[in-house]
Design a protein around this motif. Structure first.
Motif, PDB file in Angstrom:
ATOM      1  N   THR A 151       0.832  -1.194   0.000  1.00  0.00           N
ATOM      2  CA  THR A 151       0.000   0.000   0.000  1.00  0.00           C
ATOM      3  C   THR A 151       0.871   1.249   0.000  1.00  0.00           C
ATOM      4  OG1 THR A 151      -1.724   1.204   1.193  1.00  0.00           O
ATOM      5  CG2 THR A 151      -0.119   0.039   2.522  1.00  0.00           C
ATOM      6  N   ASP A 152       0.305   2.374  -0.480  1.00  0.00           N
ATOM      7  CA  ASP A 152       0.993   3.659  -0.381  1.00  0.00           C
ATOM      8  C   ASP A 152       0.327   4.559   0.651  1.00  0.00           C
ATOM      9  OD1 ASP A 152      -1.355   4.209  -1.691  1.00  0.00           O
ATOM     10  OD2 ASP A 152      -0.426   5.105  -3.472  1.00  0.00           O
ATOM     11  N   LEU A 153      -0.570   4.002   1.461  1.00  0.00           N
ATOM     12  CA  LEU A 153      -1.213   4.776   2.510  1.00  0.00           C
ATOM     13  C   LEU A 153      -0.180   5.154   3.583  1.00  0.00           C
ATOM     14  CD1 LEU A 153      -4.547   2.775   2.878  1.00  0.00           C
ATOM     15  CD2 LEU A 153      -4.264   5.070   1.919  1.00  0.00           C
ATOM     16  N   GLY A 156       0.974   2.585   6.185  1.00  0.00           N
ATOM     17  CA  GLY A 156       1.585   1.336   5.758  1.00  0.00           C
ATOM     18  C   GLY A 156       2.957   1.178   6.389  1.00  0.00           C
ATOM     19  N   ARG A 167       3.260  -2.127   3.687  1.00  0.00           N
ATOM     20  CA  ARG A 167       2.109  -3.020   3.592  1.00  0.00           C
ATOM     21  C   ARG A 167       1.034  -2.616   4.596  1.00  0.00           C
ATOM     22  NH1 ARG A 167       3.087  -7.613   0.692  1.00  0.00           N
ATOM     23  NH2 ARG A 167       5.237  -7.821  -0.036  1.00  0.00           N
ATOM     24  N   HIS A 168      -0.192  -3.010   4.300  1.00  0.00           N
ATOM     25  CA  HIS A 168      -1.283  -2.788   5.244  1.00  0.00           C
ATOM     26  C   HIS A 168      -1.009  -3.555   6.539  1.00  0.00           C
ATOM     27  CE1 HIS A 168      -4.257  -0.737   2.692  1.00  0.00           C
ATOM     28  NE2 HIS A 168      -3.862  -1.526   1.705  1.00  0.00           N
ATOM     29  N   VAL A 217      -7.271  -6.694   1.778  1.00  0.00           N
ATOM     30  CA  VAL A 217      -5.969  -6.044   1.960  1.00  0.00           C
ATOM     31  C   VAL A 217      -4.981  -6.952   2.682  1.00  0.00           C
ATOM     32  CG1 VAL A 217      -6.962  -3.731   1.948  1.00  0.00           C
ATOM     33  CG2 VAL A 217      -6.688  -4.925   4.126  1.00  0.00           C
TER      34      VAL A 217
END
Length: 267
Positions: A151-153, A156, A167-168, A217
């Motif tokens: 993920t790019d959140l 992460g 990663r989530h 996810v």
């Protein structure tokens, strides 16, 4: 991007004896269930001591059912290659669905002993379960288990042993949804006596929905991968019958009585 917290999976080492955070999370879940169960025991005619007895059977159901369920659903090859592996529960690898079946069998036995309707007992225990579920997911996170997808959140984090990509933190998502949110929802629903089967039905539906969503996810188990369509995982497949059964229970409960029993204190 956040850093994965460096927490030793071993909480305490006393010579050759090691106490793992994963095991302590289960202890926390059972202690919380014992405390909360005693607050509502008299509603269904149980004594406070009965709660401890019931949780003893439930603990056996969770551990035995959870481990055997994981071995059958997710680790059959490893179990066949190393039969003693199934006893090393501190290595992680517990199936919620197997644990649920174990608790249901324990509940069936205990309900028969106490002269309770099966769903009277499951309605009683359903709101007590999420704290243990949430604590168990935190144990998974400390054990570096249940990695999420890339993920790019901003929250992460690189997963230990899986390279630098963020990663989530899927185990924490599950701790929040299956633990805190599910507990609040069921505790509110069960705040007053309900028709038999209603609380159990909502437990199955809400857990099933939360687990199904997080599976999008969460990385599928490496040795299983996707079951179909490049997105259907084993977790989703096992969860769908729960949602259907929960909806059926909610509908069935509409024809059931509000089930409250007051214990006989004369003897």
């Amino acid at each position: 991007m956040l850093s994965y917290p460096a927490i030793d999976p071993v909480a305490v080492s006393l010579g050759p004896i090691q106490i793992h955070w994963y095991g302590l999370m289960y202890v926390l879940g059972f202690v919380a269930a014992w405390f909360l169960g005693r607050l509502r025991a008299e509603r269904i005619g149980l004594s406070k001591d009965d709660v401890g007895d019931y949780l003893f059977y439930g603990a056996l159901g969770v551990v035995i059912g959870g481990r055997l369920g994981y071995a059958l659903f997710y680790g059959l090859g490893q179990w066949l290659a190393d039969p003693l592996w199934v006893f090393r529960v501190w290595d992680g690898g517990m199936s919620f669905h197997g644990g649920l079946l174990g608790v249901l069998l324990a509940s069936l036995y205990f309900a028969h002993r106490k002269g309770l309707a099966f769903f009277t007992l499951t309605d009683f225990v359903a709101p007590l379960v999420p704290i243990g579920l949430g604590a168990g997911r935190i144990g998974n996170f400390i054990n570096h288990e249940l990695p999420g997808r890339v993920t790019d959140l901003p929250w992460g984090m690189p997963f230990p042993g899986m390279g630098p990509l963020a990663r989530h933190p899927s185990a924490l998502y599950e701790a929040l949804l299956e633990g805190l949110v599910l507990f609040i929802a069921l505790w509110i629903i069960s705040a007053k006596p309900r028709q038999r089967g209603l609380v159990s039905g909502w437990f199955l539906v809400l857990y099933g929905l939360f687990r199904f969503v997080v599976e999008f996810v969460r990385m599928p188990d490496a040795h299983i991968g996707f079951i179909a369509f490049d997105w259907l995982t084993m977790g989703m497949l096992l969860t769908l019958p729960m949602i259907v059964a929960g909806l059926g229970l909610i509908l069935w409960s509409r024809s059931q009585p509000v089930d409250v029993r007051i214990p006989d204190k004369t003897g």
